[in-house]
Design an enzyme around this catalytic site. Structure first.
Site, mmCIF file in Angstrom:
data_model
loop_
_atom_site.group_PDB
_atom_site.id
_atom_site.type_symbol
_atom_site.label_atom_id
_atom_site.label_comp_id
_atom_site.label_asym_id
_atom_site.label_seq_id
_atom_site.Cartn_x
_atom_site.Cartn_y
_atom_site.Cartn_z
ATOM 1 N N GLU A 185 -6.998 4.586 7.718
ATOM 2 C CA GLU A 185 -6.771 6.013 7.424
ATOM 3 C C GLU A 185 -7.969 6.614 6.697
ATOM 4 O OE1 GLU A 185 -2.990 5.366 5.559
ATOM 5 O OE2 GLU A 185 -2.149 4.786 7.495
ATOM 6 N N GLY A 215 2.715 2.080 11.045
ATOM 7 C CA GLY A 215 3.735 3.120 10.984
ATOM 8 C C GLY A 215 4.413 3.416 12.302
ATOM 9 N N GLY A 266 2.979 -1.171 4.319
ATOM 10 C CA GLY A 266 3.045 0.255 4.016
ATOM 11 C C GLY A 266 4.477 0.684 3.750
ATOM 12 N N GLY A 267 5.139 1.227 4.763
ATOM 13 C CA GLY A 267 6.462 1.821 4.600
ATOM 14 C C GLY A 267 7.476 0.922 3.914
ATOM 15 N N HIS A 306 -9.561 1.114 4.637
ATOM 16 C CA HIS A 306 -8.319 1.296 5.389
ATOM 17 C C HIS A 306 -8.576 2.221 6.576
ATOM 18 C CE1 HIS A 306 -4.244 2.421 6.450
ATOM 19 N NE2 HIS A 306 -3.842 1.349 5.798
ATOM 20 N N ASN A 341 0.869 -1.176 0.000
ATOM 21 C CA ASN A 341 0.000 0.000 0.000
ATOM 22 C C ASN A 341 0.905 1.225 0.000
ATOM 23 O OD1 ASN A 341 -1.767 2.070 0.456
ATOM 24 N ND2 ASN A 341 -2.426 1.368 2.493
ATOM 25 N N TRP A 342 0.978 1.874 -1.154
ATOM 26 C CA TRP A 342 1.919 3.000 -1.295
ATOM 27 C C TRP A 342 1.369 4.292 -0.700
ATOM 28 C CZ3 TRP A 342 3.902 2.226 -7.050
ATOM 29 C CH2 TRP A 342 4.583 0.998 -7.125
ATOM 30 N N LYS A 343 0.119 4.246 -0.242
ATOM 31 C CA LYS A 343 -0.514 5.423 0.393
ATOM 32 C C LYS A 343 -0.288 6.671 -0.463
ATOM 33 C CE LYS A 343 -0.216 3.112 4.823
ATOM 34 N NZ LYS A 343 -0.159 3.208 6.281
ATOM 35 N N SER A 347 3.422 -2.246 10.428
ATOM 36 C CA SER A 347 4.856 -2.359 10.729
ATOM 37 C C SER A 347 5.448 -3.715 10.332
ATOM 38 C CB SER A 347 5.138 -2.041 12.202
ATOM 39 O OG SER A 347 4.810 -0.683 12.498
ATOM 40 N N GLU A 380 -5.294 -4.963 10.421
ATOM 41 C CA GLU A 380 -4.275 -3.952 10.674
ATOM 42 C C GLU A 380 -4.614 -3.198 11.963
ATOM 43 O OE1 GLU A 380 -2.274 -2.776 6.647
ATOM 44 O OE2 GLU A 380 -3.971 -1.454 7.008
HETATM 45 P P1 13P Z 1 3.095 0.269 7.719
HETATM 46 O O1 13P Z 1 3.594 -1.005 7.101
HETATM 47 O O2 13P Z 1 3.831 1.482 7.246
HETATM 48 O O3 13P Z 1 2.966 0.168 9.206
HETATM 49 O O4 13P Z 1 1.586 0.494 7.141
HETATM 50 C C1 13P Z 1 0.688 -0.555 7.213
HETATM 51 C C2 13P Z 1 -0.518 -0.179 6.445
HETATM 52 O O5 13P Z 1 -1.275 0.688 6.822
HETATM 53 C C3 13P Z 1 -0.745 -0.887 5.163
HETATM 54 O O6 13P Z 1 -2.029 -0.634 4.675
#
Ligand code: 13P
Length: 257
Positions: free
Chosen positions: A103, A179, A240-241, A101, A12-14, A219, A173
């Site tokens: 967010e 994050g 994510g990251g 998600h 997920n590149w957000k 994470s 999640e």
């Molecule tokens: P991180 O891997 O950066 O914690 O993000 C997880 C996430 O929200 C994937 O959708």
């Protein structure tokens, strides 16, 4: 892992990549994950503006990388300024789309009801939803994780056919793990994944529960991925990251293979 389900690692590149940056990242990813394409479903979810370039590269280079969007509207068209309809994602050959998600829930007012509408609209368009769920730190500390997530699943995934339920991809999640570098223990994450699977089973029957894939997200890094993947009810990760660099993403994909 190693059960009947094909593992999936989705990035997920957000809101981190321009179209050009995303195109470069896919090029780097293809170089390092092509040896495991037959064993792991690899998916990237760029921002909307990056989907066209990503789709073109995947098609021209015959990459076995699935393409996902990060959100969608449930209507097929209309006066919804700024929104994107499922058929627009179909045109760009999206295979997947993230729905709900945390967010989106936190910053854009998404609810279990809107998640459910999106899930239905996606299935109706032939796109597989990657539906997210997960509790806040306050709920986790109050011991209410399972109760909260069960409701997210019951409401967000209501009204599907057993066939659709069997194709489900659910990402657990915990919000407090996203994050932050903090994660639940793999055993605790698996407890929630097992509960999600049991809830799908209660709603749609055991075959759907056995076929649906449950990912862990929050994470996930090269250092901890294998521990999560060794759990029986965790079928991969939503990353994510660590998905923003080809080498760390590749390490996680390989841990799933
Ligand atoms: P991180 O891997 O950066 O914690 O993000 C997880 C996430 O929200 C994937 O959708």
């Amino acid at each position: 892992m190693g059960g009947p389900r094909t593992p999936m690692v989705a990035g997920n590149w957000k809101m981190f990549t321009t179209s050009g940056e995303g195109a470069a990242l896919i090029g780097n990813i293809q170089d390092v994950v092509s040896d495991v394409w037959s064993r792991v479903d690899v998916v990237v979810c760029p921002p909307f503006t990056g989907l066209k370039a990503a789709s073109t590269i995947i098609e021209l280079d015959h990459l076995r990388i699935g393409l996902g969007a990060q959100d969608v509207h449930w209507e097929s068209e209309g006066a919804f300024t700024g929104a994107i309809a499922p058929r627009m994602l179909v045109e760009l050959r999206c295979d997947y789309c993230i729905a709900g998600h945390s967010e989106r829930r936190e910053f854009f007012g998404e609810t279990n009801e809107t998640v459910n509408r999106k899930v239905h609209a996606l299935f109706a368009s032939g796109i597989t939803p990657i539906t997210c769920c997960g509790e806040s730190l306050a709920l986790y500390e109050a011991g209410k994780t399972e109760e909260f997530v069960r409701t997210q699943i019951r409401e967000g995934l209501a009204g599907l056919t057993p066939e659709q339920a069997a194709a489900l991809i659910v990402a657990y999640e915990p919000i407090w793990a996203i994050g932050t570098g903090h994660t639940p223990t793999p055993e605790k994450a698996n407890d929630v994944a097992r509960m999600i699977r049991a809830t799908i089973g209660a709603m749609y029957g055991p075959p759907a529960a056995q076929a649906a894939r449950v990912l862990y997200g929050g994470s996930v890094k090269p250092e901890n991925a294998a521990m999560f993947f060794s759990e029986p009810d965790i079928d991969g990760a939503l990353v994510g990251g660590a998905a923003l660099k080809a080498d760390t993403f590749s390490d996680i994909v390989h841990a799933a293979s």
